[in-house]
Design a protein around this motif. Structure first.
Motif, short mmCIF file in Angstrom:
data_model
loop_
_atom_site.label_atom_id
_atom_site.label_comp_id
_atom_site.label_asym_id
_atom_site.label_seq_id
_atom_site.Cartn_x
_atom_site.Cartn_y
_atom_site.Cartn_z
N VAL A 46 -3.86 2.40 -2.27
CA VAL A 46 -4.11 3.13 -3.51
C VAL A 46 -3.62 2.32 -4.71
O VAL A 46 -2.46 1.92 -4.76
N LEU A 47 -4.54 2.08 -5.65
CA LEU A 47 -4.21 1.38 -6.89
C LEU A 47 -4.25 2.38 -8.05
O LEU A 47 -5.15 3.22 -8.11
N THR A 48 -3.29 2.28 -8.95
CA THR A 48 -3.25 3.16 -10.12
C THR A 48 -2.92 2.33 -11.36
O THR A 48 -2.27 1.28 -11.27
N ASP A 148 1.05 -5.20 -6.08
CA ASP A 148 1.74 -4.25 -6.96
C ASP A 148 0.89 -2.99 -7.05
O ASP A 148 -0.10 -2.85 -6.31
N ASP A 149 1.26 -2.08 -7.94
CA ASP A 149 0.55 -0.80 -8.03
C ASP A 149 -0.92 -0.97 -8.39
O ASP A 149 -1.73 -0.07 -8.11
N GLN A 150 -1.28 -2.09 -9.00
CA GLN A 150 -2.64 -2.28 -9.49
C GLN A 150 -3.43 -3.34 -8.75
O GLN A 150 -4.61 -3.54 -9.06
N THR A 151 -2.82 -3.99 -7.75
CA THR A 151 -3.45 -5.18 -7.16
C THR A 151 -3.35 -5.17 -5.64
O THR A 151 -2.27 -4.96 -5.08
N LEU A 152 -4.48 -5.44 -4.98
CA LEU A 152 -4.53 -5.56 -3.53
C LEU A 152 -5.19 -6.89 -3.16
O LEU A 152 -6.24 -7.24 -3.70
N GLU A 153 -4.54 -7.61 -2.25
CA GLU A 153 -5.09 -8.87 -1.73
C GLU A 153 -5.61 -8.64 -0.32
O GLU A 153 -4.90 -8.12 0.54
N LEU A 154 -6.85 -9.05 -0.08
CA LEU A 154 -7.46 -8.99 1.25
C LEU A 154 -7.81 -10.40 1.69
O LEU A 154 -8.34 -11.18 0.90
N LEU A 177 -7.09 -3.01 -10.33
CA LEU A 177 -7.45 -1.92 -11.23
C LEU A 177 -6.73 -2.17 -12.55
O LEU A 177 -5.51 -2.03 -12.64
N THR A 178 -7.48 -2.55 -13.56
CA THR A 178 -6.86 -2.95 -14.82
C THR A 178 -6.56 -1.73 -15.69
O THR A 178 -7.03 -0.62 -15.44
#
Length: 374
Positions: A46-48, A148-154, A177-178
Motif C-alpha cells: 500500500v502506497l499513500t 517508503d510510504d510512497q515507493t515500491l521496488e519490484l 505514488l507522488t
C-alpha cells in the motif's frame, strides 16, 4: 500449469483465519492477498501520499490493484479495475493492472529473427504472440521491497529461453505514488545476450467512480498525428497513417463512444479502438501524451511517457462476465487502457523504432499516470 489453485486456496484460508484483518481505503483486505505461489509469498503493498490518495499493488504480476484519488466532490474514488483477492488474479486469464513483458503487444506469428537467429514464441492470440505469451510477466512472481510510504521496488530475473526469448533479462520496476496524485512507473532492464525488451503496464481505467458502467462517455485526447493501421488480426501493416479526417483523430477531446462503432475498417478490425498511436511527444516525459476525463466524476487522467507510442484499447473484448472487486460485474467496454510502448511487431518491422537490447546497454522506460480533478 503455473497456477496452483488448490495451494492458493489453502493458503488463503489459513491467511484469513490467522492474520489480523487490515483493510485499505479501497476496501481490500491484505489477508486476501497473502499466499504462497511458486515458492514465494504474495502480498498487497500500500502506497499513500500527503493528500490521502492510495495505490495498492500485488507482487503477483506486479499488478496495480487499486488507485484511490479524489473526485470533483472530494470523495476518494477507485479508478482501476481488478480483483479483491489473489486467487482470482491467478485463476483468471487476464491482464488487469499487470506489468507486461518481455514484449508488450503483438509479435506476428510468434516469430522474430535477431542477428541471424530465428526465435519461436508462444502463439496465444490469433496465431501471434501477445504480451509475452500466456505465461508472460503478468503471471510471474516479482520480488518486492517497499522503500517508503510512497515507493515500491519490484524486481524479476527472466531466464534465458523463457517464452522463447533469448538472454537473462534482469528487470527493476519502481512504482511511486507522488504528491501530485500520480502513479509514476519507471522501468530498467539489462541482458546478457541480445534480446528484445518492450515493457508496459496494463491497467484498466474507469474514471467515473461507477466501476459497473461503460466508459463510452469518457472524453479522450491523444497527442498524435499518426497511428499504425492493422490487419484483421491486429498486426501493423507497416505504415504510419495520418489520423486526419478519420475516427482515429483524437487530437482534441472526443467521447470514446462517439465513433467507436463506425464502419471504418480499422475500427471494424479492432472491434473498436485497439491501436497504437505515434506520439508527438517524441519521448519527452514532460509533454502530455494523452488525457481522459469522466464527465460524471470530474476525474482526469493525464499520461506522460518516454515511449514513442501508446496503445489505446477500449475494452472491446471485455465479455461482461468478469466479477471484479466488491462483486461488481465489469461490462463490455467497462474500462479503457493506455499502454505506453514501442510499436507492435517492431521486431519484424525494421522501419519501426528498435526494441533490441544488447549486453552492456540498459533499457529505460517511464510512464506517469497523473490524476486530476476538472
Amino acid at each position: 500449469m503455473k497456477n496452483l489453485y488448490l495451494l492458493l486456496a489453502i493458503c488463503l484460508l489459513i491467511g484469513c483465519s490467522e492474520k489480523r484483518e487490515e483493510v485499505t481505503l479501497s476496501g481490500l483486505k491484505k489477508a486476501d492477498f497473502e499466499a504462497s505461489f511458486e515458492g514465494k509469498e504474495t502480498g498487497l503493498y500500500v502506497l499513500t501520499n500527503k493528500n490521502g490518495a492510495e495505490a495498492c499493488i500485488t507482487n503477483y504480476g506486479g499488478r496495480l490493484v487499486s488507485v484511490m484519488v479524489p473526485d470533483k466532490e472530494g470523495q476518494l474514488t477507485d479508478v482501476v479495475l481488478g480483483y479483491d483477492n489473489i486467487f482470482d488474479y491467478v485463476a483468471v486469464d487476464g491482464n488487469f493492472g499487470a506489468l507486461i513483458g518481455r514484449y508488450g503487444n503483438r509479435i506476428a506469428h510468434g516469430r522474430f529473427t535477431l542477428d541471424g537467429v530465428t526465435y519461436e514464441l508462444p502463439q496465444n492470440n490469433n496465431g501471434h504472440c501477445l504480451h509475452g505469451g500466456p505465461n508472460g510477466y503478468h503471471t510471474c512472481m516479482w520480488d518486492a521491497r517497499q522503500i517508503d510510504d510512497q515507493t515500491l521496488e519490484l524486481t524479476y530475473i527472466s531466464p534465458d529461453g523463457e517464452a522463447g526469448f533469448p538472454g537473462n533479462l534482469t528487470i527493476k520496476v519502481i512504482y511511486k505514488l507522488t504528491d501530485e496524485n500520480a502513479v509514476d512507473i519507471a522501468y530498467e532492464a539489462t541482458t546478457d545476450k541480445p534480446t528484445l525488451a518492450n515493457l508496459t503496464n496494463h491497467s484498466y481505467f474507469n474514471l467515473s467512480g461507477r466501476p459497473g458502467s461503460q466508459i463510452l462517455d469518457h472524453q479522450l485526447m491523444i497527442h498524435a498525428d499518426r497511428y499504425t493501421p492493422v490487419n484483421k488480426t491486429l498486426i501493423p501493416l507497416g505504415e504510419l497513417a495520418s489520423v486526419e479526417a478519420t475516427p482515429m483523430d483524437l487530437r482534441r477531446p472526443v467521447a470514446i463512444g462517439a465513433h467507436i462503432d463506425d464502419a471504418f475498417e480499422q475500427l471494424v478490425n479492432g472491434g473498436g479502438y485497439d491501436h497504437n498511436w505515434v506520439l508527438n511527444s517524441n519521448g519527452d516525459i514532460n509533454v502530455l501524451a494523452a488525457k481522459a476525463i469522466s464527465p460524471v466524476s470530474g476525474i482526469g487522467l493525464e499520461v506522460y511517457t518516454t515511449e514513442p507510442g501508446i496503445q489505446f484499447y477500449s475494452g472491446n473484448f471485455m465479455s461482461g462476465s468478469d466479477k471484479g472487486k466488491h462483486n461488481v460485474i465489469y461490462p463490455h467496454r467497462g474500462a479503457f487502457c493506455l499502454e505506453t510502448q514501442h510499436y507492435p511487431d517492431s521486431p519484424n518491422q525494421p522501419e519501426f523504432p528498435s526494441t533490441v537490447l544488447r549486453p552492456g546497454e540498459k533499457y529505460h522506460s517511464r510512464c506517469i499516470y497523473k490524476f486530476t480533478v476538472e
